[in-house]
Enzyme design. Sequence first.
Site, PDB file in Angstrom:
ATOM      1  N   ILE A   1      -2.666   1.423  16.916  1.00 48.87           N
ATOM      2  CA  ILE A   1      -2.078   2.171  15.801  1.00 48.87           C
ATOM      3  C   ILE A   1      -3.105   2.048  14.677  1.00 48.87           C
ATOM      4  O   ILE A   1      -3.571   0.943  14.370  1.00 48.87           O
ATOM      5  CB  ILE A   1      -0.685   1.619  15.404  1.00 48.87           C
ATOM      6  CG1 ILE A   1      -0.094   2.383  14.209  1.00 48.87           C
ATOM      7  CG2 ILE A   1      -0.691   0.135  15.132  1.00 48.87           C
ATOM      8  CD1 ILE A   1       1.390   2.021  13.926  1.00 48.87           C
ATOM      9  N   SER A   2      -3.528   3.169  14.109  1.00 50.81           N
ATOM     10  CA  SER A   2      -4.590   3.145  13.104  1.00 50.81           C
ATOM     11  C   SER A   2      -4.197   2.292  11.905  1.00 50.81           C
ATOM     12  O   SER A   2      -3.009   2.143  11.584  1.00 50.81           O
ATOM     13  CB  SER A   2      -4.897   4.566  12.618  1.00 50.81           C
ATOM     14  OG  SER A   2      -5.347   5.386  13.673  1.00 50.81           O
TER      15      SER A   2
END
Length: 219
Positions: free
Chosen positions: A64-65
Amino acid sequence: MQEDNYRHKGMRQQLMQVLKDKGITDVAVLNAIGTVPRHVFLESSFVEFAYQDKPFPIGSGQTISQPFTVAMQSQLLNVSRGMKVLEIGTGSGYQACILAEMGAKVFTVERQRNLYNKTKPFLAEFPYHIKTFLGDGNKGLPTYGPFDRIIITAAAPEIPEALVNQLKIGGIMVIPLNDEADATKQRMLRLTKRQDGTMAREEFGDCRFVPMLKEIGND
Ligand code: SAH
């Protein structure tokens, strides 16, 4: 879905401040960060990590960025309510929810079958306009275009021609493009489609994403 309580809301307020301090100025982006519960995108045992400004593993070898990256890409995209936005790289679905919270109609493509199978039903639990697709993002979604905005959330070796074609005139594409001199990083680009179909190019520093691969798969 995991609960969202006052403690989580408090942590989101702090994250908003961190992102402001790092230079995020778009109020709609900051408000979306303050609204979307990032902890529900992580396994429940990692809630403590959800509101730190760090990327996090989400399984299937993907991440997840980092919140700053999500906020920066969203800010560069310059989204208005009602716009049609194509996202390449659904991953956890967090970036899609941020854009949808900002009022975009989001079309998001993931190439990895396991992630797609997990994220599609999960995203359906939110009250947002998000359509999720399994496919190779390099090809875009020709039957759903053209799009006002396109956001690529994986490291692209080149600017995909099909995506340029699916962008409206005046439309914006935000893309982390591989740095030819250094294979470990990308340059964050904002491309704006001119009347004649060519792309105006602006650069916004270095970033690091997982690679954009070709074709559907499970790797
Ligand atoms: N936007 C995501 C972060 C994505 S990480 C989030 O908010 O969590 C990058 C994602 O791009 C990974 O899930 C990876 O599987 C996916 N990806 C890589 N190449 C792709 C391609 N050609 N088409 C679609 N998705 C791709």
